[in-house]
Write a protein that holds these residues in place. Sequence first.
Motif: not given
Length: 236
Positions: A55-71
């Motif tokens: 499988g392939l893993h791509i790292t992103l800060p998806l655990k953050s609830k910060n609206p700017l990071i989500i955007l």
Amino acid sequence: MHKKLTVLQVLPTLDSGGVEIGTLSIAQALVGAGHQAIIVSAGGQMVKPLETIGGLHITLPLKSKNPLIILNNIRKVRKIITTYNVDLVHARSRAPAWSAFFACKKEKCPFITTVHGAYKNVGALKNYYNSVMMRSDRIIAVSEFIDHYIKENYQHFNWLNFKNIEVIHRGVDSKVFDPETISPARTQTLATQWKLPQNTPLILLPARLSPSKGHTILLKALAELPYKNFLCLLIG
């Protein structure tokens, strides 16, 4: 010959836990069937096993609830969808689901969610935040209890189509959890390490220490038993 699919799963981290194990199991099944499995998360100890199975893993800060990071994650998930020609996006948690939901909407990519537990709906804002898990093309509920919870708590959202909910129970890999593969020596070593008394019934509850796991209910039930010659072991 079947079409090769590319399935993208999103979750906060790829560390230990039931959600993570289920995500990895699906990835393994996909790769085993000749498809491409991609997982996007903030990383964790299960990244290596994922890569080992292909499988392939791509790292992103998806655990953050910060609206700017989500955007910002929306833009990055959109790029992943187009770069890898993703056929389906599967979200397993709320913060990553928001990024995936809008990314899929922009790219017209099918979007499904799995509801693993009952969320706390403390106020209208929290209820709206939780509702992203019910905004998908198909909703997977891991039990009849979760199916009932969704229908009871989100019926005021008139866009929710209850026909889109599918109950799929969590599976257990019978090869991994086969008692025949556990040697008596391993059992004895563990019993010695844990100082378990011999010839005493053992009641085991393996779960994180959380109110939803039922530790309090178990202890109250055990207190009602007239028979006291047992050992209760809580592993968390």
